[in-house]
Motif scaffolding. Structure first.
Motif, short mmCIF file in Angstrom:
data_model
loop_
_atom_site.label_atom_id
_atom_site.label_comp_id
_atom_site.label_asym_id
_atom_site.label_seq_id
_atom_site.Cartn_x
_atom_site.Cartn_y
_atom_site.Cartn_z
N UNK A 97 0.85 -1.19 0.00
CA UNK A 97 0.00 0.00 0.00
C UNK A 97 0.89 1.24 0.00
N UNK A 98 0.74 2.14 -0.98
CA UNK A 98 1.55 3.36 -0.99
C UNK A 98 1.49 4.07 0.36
N UNK A 99 2.65 4.50 0.84
CA UNK A 99 2.74 5.11 2.16
C UNK A 99 2.14 6.51 2.17
N UNK A 100 1.53 6.87 3.31
CA UNK A 100 1.05 8.22 3.58
C UNK A 100 1.76 8.71 4.84
N UNK A 101 2.35 9.87 4.74
CA UNK A 101 3.18 10.37 5.83
C UNK A 101 2.40 10.43 7.14
N UNK A 102 1.21 11.06 7.11
CA UNK A 102 0.45 11.26 8.35
C UNK A 102 0.10 9.93 9.01
N UNK A 103 -0.19 8.93 8.23
CA UNK A 103 -0.63 7.65 8.78
C UNK A 103 0.53 6.74 9.15
N UNK A 104 1.58 6.74 8.34
CA UNK A 104 2.58 5.69 8.44
C UNK A 104 3.92 6.14 9.05
N UNK A 105 4.13 7.44 9.20
CA UNK A 105 5.43 7.92 9.68
C UNK A 105 5.84 7.31 11.01
N UNK A 106 4.96 7.23 12.03
CA UNK A 106 5.42 6.71 13.32
C UNK A 106 6.00 5.30 13.24
N UNK A 107 5.32 4.41 12.52
CA UNK A 107 5.81 3.02 12.49
C UNK A 107 7.06 2.90 11.63
#
Length: 264
Positions: A97-107
């Motif tokens: 799934x293409x990454x989204x900064x707001x959703x995926x940055x922490x992990x």
């Protein structure tokens, strides 16, 4: 230079913001600078300019707003990984799934701070460092797509799918049109060293070849010192083509050929 897969059975894969970890064939290893500024012609950019109405799927298959997806919708340099969908593998159902900064940055930032990953990706530190790395790709022209990989619905790996023939890597090996590169890291130590890396690398290479008919080869360039990564690529049907002297590492050029995919 970006990473390539670090740690037992598909760990990280060094990669740079817009030009992820390089990997590709290597008969021509000329001494060149690390920056290959390949720009798309204005008429090509205009051709794709109106295709920005699709939405990006979330981990559960839902969609999110177009403004999060950015250039992935407007250009088709990688045949839209957002639309490739899940695939069954021997270890479970895998979905890029293409990454989204707001959703995926922490992990993703947490994974980058794992010492085994940091040794090859060199993105350990505050979240801002990983954020800059992601945004550089998302703000680009679509030649590199950062993705989160989920297995049976659980995010567990980070990937960068990129056009190796449009990347600075192309300065270091005889690239062919539409060569597609892979960088990968397995996020949790418990998922490394038990065969997941090879299974998911094979699945991802197959996704590329299935959805990118113009692509004849999937390439990677793991650090020569990263023995588990090299072994994972070999287990996934890649062949050891040659060694490359890249600006930040001595790398192994790994290639998975479309013509050999059912034999290896």
């Amino acid at each position: 230079m970006p990473p390539t897969d670090a740690s037992a059975d598909a760990g990280p894969v060094p990669v740079h913001p817009v030009h992820p970890a390089r990997s590709g064939p290597a008969e021509d290893t000329r001494d060149c600078e690390d920056t290959l500024d390949l720009r798309l012609p204005a008429d090509l950019l205009a051709l794709f300019a109106g295709k920005a109405n699709s939405a990006a799927p979330s981990h559960d298959g839902q969609t999110s707003s177009q403004d999060q997806l950015g250039p992935l919708d407007t250009l088709d340099l990688l045949d839209q990984p957002a639309n490739w969908g899940p695939t069954d593998t021997p270890v479970g159902t895998f979905h890029l799934v293409p990454a989204h900064v707001e959703r995926d940055l922490p992990i993703i930032s947490r994974w980058m701070n794992d010492p085994a990953v940091a040794a090859f990706w060199q993105l350990a530190g505050p979240q801002a460092q990983t954020e800059d790395h992601l945004r550089a790709q998302l703000a680009g022209d679509g030649r590199s797509v950062p993705c989160l990989g989920s297995l049976d619905g659980t995010p567990m790996s980070y990937w960068e799918i990129y056009r190796a023939d449009l990347d600075s890597l192309a300065r270091h090996y005889p690239a062919r049109p539409h060569d597609t590169g892979i960088h990968v890291l397995i996020g949790n130590a418990a998922d490394r060293g038990r065969g997941l890396g090879s299974a998911l690398l094979r699945a991802t290479a197959d996704l590329v070849l299935d959805h990118r008919p113009a692509c004849a080869r999937v390439v990677a360039e793991p650090d020569l010192r990263n023995t588990p990564s090299v072994a994972a690529f070999l287990g996934a049907g890649f062949r050891y083509a040659t060694e490359l002297d890249l600006p930040a590492k001595r790398a192994v050029l790994m290639i998975r050929d479309r013509s050999l995919r059912h034999l290896m």
